[in-house]
Design an enzyme around this catalytic site. Structure first.
Site, PDB file in Angstrom:
ATOM      1  N   ASN A 174       0.922  -1.143  -0.037  1.00 37.86           N
ATOM      2  CA  ASN A 174       0.141  -0.126  -0.054  1.00 37.86           C
ATOM      3  C   ASN A 174       0.956   0.958  -0.125  1.00 37.86           C
ATOM      4  OD1 ASN A 174      -2.978  -0.475   0.017  1.00 37.86           O
ATOM      5  ND2 ASN A 174      -2.520  -1.816   1.668  1.00 37.86           N
ATOM      6  N   HIS A 233      -8.757  -0.489   5.232  1.00 42.30           N
ATOM      7  CA  HIS A 233      -9.254  -2.070   5.831  1.00 42.30           C
ATOM      8  C   HIS A 233      -9.993  -2.866   4.533  1.00 42.30           C
ATOM      9  CE1 HIS A 233     -10.956  -4.895   8.898  1.00 42.30           C
ATOM     10  NE2 HIS A 233     -11.890  -4.976   8.032  1.00 42.30           N
TER      11      HIS A 233
END
Length: 211
Positions: free
Chosen positions: A14, A110
């Site tokens: 990420n 998430h």
């Protein structure tokens, strides 16, 4: 220019998506000042160094107890005075002191569509294992502000991902990253960097209607 501090625990995929989005202009008016990991061996730290970004390790193993670690992490962050703290695969439980010090300035990704498959115990592959065990047809990812609860802060963006027959947790994890996480995290940062996000009555208002 929005100053970012990125917290990581592992490989940093990420983080790489954020770096690439800044380099390509998908994210504007933002730069990463520091990457901090609780894991000295996290490859994410190498990714940061390769891009000339400060890379720091603040590990619980370095301190006598959790309170001392929390304080050290908070002080390290404060030394950079970030405008936004990005949890990008960070497995550390964020202490309430940090949330209070940076209200609506911490965001998390998430790997599910909150409020499904979130909260205590749902992290990493456990999220995707839960999705497959329940047999849902659609999962996805959520970017949200961090509050004092677990996955309970105001939702910024969500993106759905189809669950396919034969998926394993690992295969599904990869698809959710590629089709959702790596897209909506950079987009959320860009919206915040350009003043298009505000929190009103515990919910996010997005002044940008572009998909």
């Amino acid at each position: 220019m929005l100053k970012l501090a990125v917290l990581v625990s592992g490989g940093g995929t990420n983080l790489q998506a954020i770096i690439d989005a800044i380099d390509s202009g998908v994210i504007t008016n933002a730069k990463i000042d520091v990457v901090i990991s609780n894991n000295a061996n996290a490859y994410a730290l190498e990714r940061a160094k390769k891009h000339g970004i400060d890379a720091k390790c603040v590990s619980p193993k370095m301190y006598a107890d959790r309170a001392a670690f929390n304080q050290a992490l908070l002080q390290e962050l404060k030394s950079y005075n970030p405008d936004l703290i990005v949890l990008a695969g960070c497995l550390v439980v964020i202490p309430k002191e940090m949330v209070q010090a940076f209200p609506n300035k911490i965001i998390n990704i998430h790997p599910a569509l909150i409020p499904s498959f979130c909260g205590t115990g749902y992290y990493g592959l456990k999220v995707h294992e839960g999705v497959l065990e329940r047999g849902v047809k659609v999962t996805g990812a959520t970017v949200h502000f961090v509050d004092e609860g677990t996955d309970t802060g105001p939702i910024i963006l969500q993106k759905a991902v189809e669950v396919q027959d034969g998926d394993t947790p690992e295969v599904l994890q990869r698809r959710v990253m590629e089709e959702a996480e790596w897209i909506i995290m950079p987009k959320a940062i860009d919206l915040i960097a350009n003043g298009k996000i505000k929190v009103v009555d515990g919910k996010v208002c997005n002044s940008s209607q572009n998909s």
